[in-house]
Every structure is written in C-alpha cells, then in structure tokens.
Design a protein around this motif. Structure first.
Motif, PDB file in Angstrom:
ATOM      1  N   ALA A  35       0.758  -1.316   0.192  1.00 35.16           N
ATOM      2  CA  ALA A  35      -0.458   0.373  -0.318  1.00 35.16           C
ATOM      3  C   ALA A  35       0.803   1.161  -0.386  1.00 35.16           C
ATOM      4  CB  ALA A  35      -0.525  -0.007   1.144  1.00 35.16           C
ATOM      5  N   ILE A  36       1.625   1.547   0.569  1.00 33.38           N
ATOM      6  CA  ILE A  36       3.409   2.807   0.895  1.00 33.38           C
ATOM      7  C   ILE A  36       3.322   2.184  -0.478  1.00 33.38           C
ATOM      8  CG2 ILE A  36       5.219   3.200   1.513  1.00 33.38           C
ATOM      9  CD1 ILE A  36       4.641   2.032   4.472  1.00 33.38           C
ATOM     10  N   ASP A  37       3.868   1.367  -1.343  1.00 33.57           N
ATOM     11  CA  ASP A  37       4.072   2.082  -2.649  1.00 33.57           C
ATOM     12  C   ASP A  37       3.510   2.316  -3.571  1.00 33.57           C
ATOM     13  OD1 ASP A  37       6.812   0.418  -2.012  1.00 33.57           O
ATOM     14  OD2 ASP A  37       6.421  -1.147  -2.543  1.00 33.57           O
ATOM     15  N   LEU A  38       2.053   2.222  -3.522  1.00 28.90           N
ATOM     16  CA  LEU A  38       1.320   2.401  -4.141  1.00 28.90           C
ATOM     17  C   LEU A  38       0.700   3.730  -3.998  1.00 28.90           C
ATOM     18  CD1 LEU A  38      -0.839  -0.737  -4.007  1.00 28.90           C
ATOM     19  CD2 LEU A  38       0.560  -0.526  -6.241  1.00 28.90           C
ATOM     20  N   TRP A  39       0.488   4.033  -2.880  1.00 30.09           N
ATOM     21  CA  TRP A  39       0.401   5.213  -2.221  1.00 30.09           C
ATOM     22  C   TRP A  39       1.547   6.514  -3.394  1.00 30.09           C
ATOM     23  CZ3 TRP A  39       1.419   9.989  -0.388  1.00 30.09           C
ATOM     24  CH2 TRP A  39       0.609  10.419   0.473  1.00 30.09           C
ATOM     25  N   VAL A  40       2.689   5.781  -3.014  1.00 36.72           N
ATOM     26  CA  VAL A  40       4.157   6.924  -3.168  1.00 36.72           C
ATOM     27  C   VAL A  40       3.619   7.331  -4.974  1.00 36.72           C
ATOM     28  CG1 VAL A  40       6.284   7.408  -3.375  1.00 36.72           C
ATOM     29  CG2 VAL A  40       5.374   6.681  -1.054  1.00 36.72           C
ATOM     30  N   GLU A  41       3.250   6.039  -5.204  1.00 33.53           N
ATOM     31  CA  GLU A  41       3.216   6.026  -6.673  1.00 33.53           C
ATOM     32  C   GLU A  41       2.341   6.518  -7.289  1.00 33.53           C
ATOM     33  OE1 GLU A  41       2.191   2.689 -10.485  1.00 33.53           O
ATOM     34  OE2 GLU A  41       3.402   1.751  -9.098  1.00 33.53           O
ATOM     35  N   ILE A  42       1.270   6.674  -7.180  1.00 38.41           N
ATOM     36  CA  ILE A  42      -0.127   6.618  -7.635  1.00 38.41           C
ATOM     37  C   ILE A  42      -0.116   8.993  -6.785  1.00 38.41           C
ATOM     38  CG2 ILE A  42      -2.523   8.085  -6.944  1.00 38.41           C
ATOM     39  CD1 ILE A  42      -3.227   4.883  -6.117  1.00 38.41           C
ATOM     40  N   ALA A  43       0.723   9.481  -5.725  1.00 36.49           N
ATOM     41  CA  ALA A  43       0.848  10.288  -5.794  1.00 36.49           C
ATOM     42  C   ALA A  43       2.574  11.006  -6.419  1.00 36.49           C
ATOM     43  CB  ALA A  43       1.240  10.737  -4.465  1.00 36.49           C
ATOM     44  N   ASN A  44       2.886  10.696  -6.566  1.00 38.99           N
ATOM     45  CA  ASN A  44       3.576  10.438  -8.054  1.00 38.99           C
ATOM     46  C   ASN A  44       3.246  11.156  -9.241  1.00 38.99           C
ATOM     47  OD1 ASN A  44       6.759  11.035  -6.682  1.00 38.99           O
ATOM     48  ND2 ASN A  44       6.365   8.722  -6.692  1.00 38.99           N
TER      49      ASN A  44
ATOM     50  N   ASN B 162       1.476  14.584  -9.169  1.00 35.66           N
ATOM     51  CA  ASN B 162       1.935  15.427  -8.852  1.00 35.66           C
ATOM     52  C   ASN B 162       1.499  16.342  -7.373  1.00 35.66           C
ATOM     53  OD1 ASN B 162       4.086  15.821 -10.591  1.00 35.66           O
ATOM     54  ND2 ASN B 162       2.070  16.850 -12.328  1.00 35.66           N
ATOM     55  N   ARG B 163       1.281  15.076  -6.668  1.00 38.93           N
ATOM     56  CA  ARG B 163       0.847  15.563  -5.146  1.00 38.93           C
ATOM     57  C   ARG B 163       2.193  15.834  -4.355  1.00 38.93           C
ATOM     58  NH1 ARG B 163      -3.941  11.682  -3.104  1.00 38.93           N
ATOM     59  NH2 ARG B 163      -2.252  10.857  -3.785  1.00 38.93           N
ATOM     60  N   THR B 164       2.220  16.328  -3.200  1.00 41.57           N
ATOM     61  CA  THR B 164       3.358  16.056  -2.420  1.00 41.57           C
ATOM     62  C   THR B 164       3.245  14.983  -1.414  1.00 41.57           C
ATOM     63  OG1 THR B 164       3.052  18.743  -1.774  1.00 41.57           O
ATOM     64  CG2 THR B 164       4.351  16.924  -0.593  1.00 41.57           C
ATOM     65  N   ILE B 165       4.707  14.542  -1.563  1.00 43.85           N
ATOM     66  CA  ILE B 165       4.524  12.907  -0.449  1.00 43.85           C
ATOM     67  C   ILE B 165       5.343  13.425   1.121  1.00 43.85           C
ATOM     68  CG2 ILE B 165       6.504  10.822  -0.983  1.00 43.85           C
ATOM     69  CD1 ILE B 165       5.100  11.272  -3.845  1.00 43.85           C
ATOM     70  N   PRO B 166       4.876  13.112   1.567  1.00 40.56           N
ATOM     71  CA  PRO B 166       5.620  13.598   3.151  1.00 40.56           C
ATOM     72  C   PRO B 166       6.448  12.593   3.385  1.00 40.56           C
ATOM     73  CG  PRO B 166       3.460  12.708   3.295  1.00 40.56           C
ATOM     74  CD  PRO B 166       4.116  12.523   1.936  1.00 40.56           C
ATOM     75  N   GLU B 167       7.821  12.935   3.877  1.00 35.70           N
ATOM     76  CA  GLU B 167       9.325  12.887   3.697  1.00 35.70           C
ATOM     77  C   GLU B 167       8.911  11.942   5.236  1.00 35.70           C
ATOM     78  OE1 GLU B 167      11.812  12.930   3.090  1.00 35.70           O
ATOM     79  OE2 GLU B 167      11.387  13.703   1.144  1.00 35.70           O
ATOM     80  N   PRO B 168       9.220  10.758   5.197  1.00 35.30           N
ATOM     81  CA  PRO B 168       9.083  10.141   6.425  1.00 35.30           C
ATOM     82  C   PRO B 168       9.338  10.653   7.673  1.00 35.30           C
ATOM     83  CG  PRO B 168      10.299   8.580   4.667  1.00 35.30           C
ATOM     84  CD  PRO B 168      10.027   9.917   4.112  1.00 35.30           C
ATOM     85  N   GLY B 169       9.271  11.190   8.629  1.00 33.79           N
ATOM     86  CA  GLY B 169       9.686  11.541   9.823  1.00 33.79           C
ATOM     87  C   GLY B 169       9.337  11.417  11.211  1.00 33.79           C
ATOM     88  N   PHE B 170       8.205  10.550  11.394  1.00 36.74           N
ATOM     89  CA  PHE B 170       7.915  10.327  12.620  1.00 36.74           C
ATOM     90  C   PHE B 170       8.975   9.899  13.401  1.00 36.74           C
ATOM     91  CE2 PHE B 170       5.166   7.510  15.821  1.00 36.74           C
ATOM     92  CZ  PHE B 170       4.660   8.460  16.285  1.00 36.74           C
ATOM     93  N   ARG B 171       9.721   8.494  12.964  1.00 34.91           N
ATOM     94  CA  ARG B 171      10.899   8.087  14.107  1.00 34.91           C
ATOM     95  C   ARG B 171      11.539   9.190  14.231  1.00 34.91           C
ATOM     96  NH1 ARG B 171      13.247   2.816  13.606  1.00 34.91           N
ATOM     97  NH2 ARG B 171      15.632   2.873  14.457  1.00 34.91           N
TER      98      ARG B 171
END
Length: 83
Positions: free
Chosen positions: A50-59, A62-71
């Motif tokens: 799901a993460i891979d698909l979310w990022v692929e569709i956002a790309n 042309n949507r903004t993809i959040p940077e991993p930052g919670f960690r």
C-alpha cells in the motif's frame, strides 16, 4: 524493463481489532494508507504494498509526498526523557 521496488521508511502501526478479528496496519504519515491482515505478518506485507502504491499514485498526480519523519520525532522525544 524490471521496476525495482522502492524502499520507504514510514512509521507503520499494527493493532489487533477484535471487531474485525484481524490486524489493521496504518501509516500515519500517509493519509488513508491502511490495510488489513489475518496475521501481523500479512498486515505488514499488505501495508508495504500500500505504501508503494500510495507513493506511486501521488507521484503520478504530482501530489506532495510527506517525508518519513515520525521516527526522528520519536527519537528526539525519547532522548529528552530523563531517568
């Protein structure tokens, strides 16, 4: 051409749901990115897809993809705790 699977380092939360009788996985940094699995392992595998698909569709859209930052936020919070 073989497309290599992208590796993303987003936080994944997995919890058991009595109501659903299985495990729900959620990626807090990616709105709407969640999956279900009968086992923790299945929920983890599904959310990685799901993460891979979310990022692929956002790309693609042309949507903004959040940077991993919670960690990083969690590590900063833990390091500020005094024992």
């Amino acid at each position: 051409m073989i497309k290599e699977k992208m590796q993303h380092k987003y936080t994944i939360e997995i919890v058991y749901s009595d109501k659903d009788e299985g495990f729900i996985s959620v990626v807090p940094e990616l709105p709407g990115c969640s999956t279900f699995g009968e086992t923790e392992g299945e929920a983890l595998r599904e959310v990685q897809v799901a993460i891979d698909l979310w990022v692929e569709i956002a790309n693609r859209e042309n949507r903004t993809i959040p940077e991993p930052g919670f960690r990083e936020h969690l590590e900063a919070s833990v390091s500020s705790i005094r024992c």
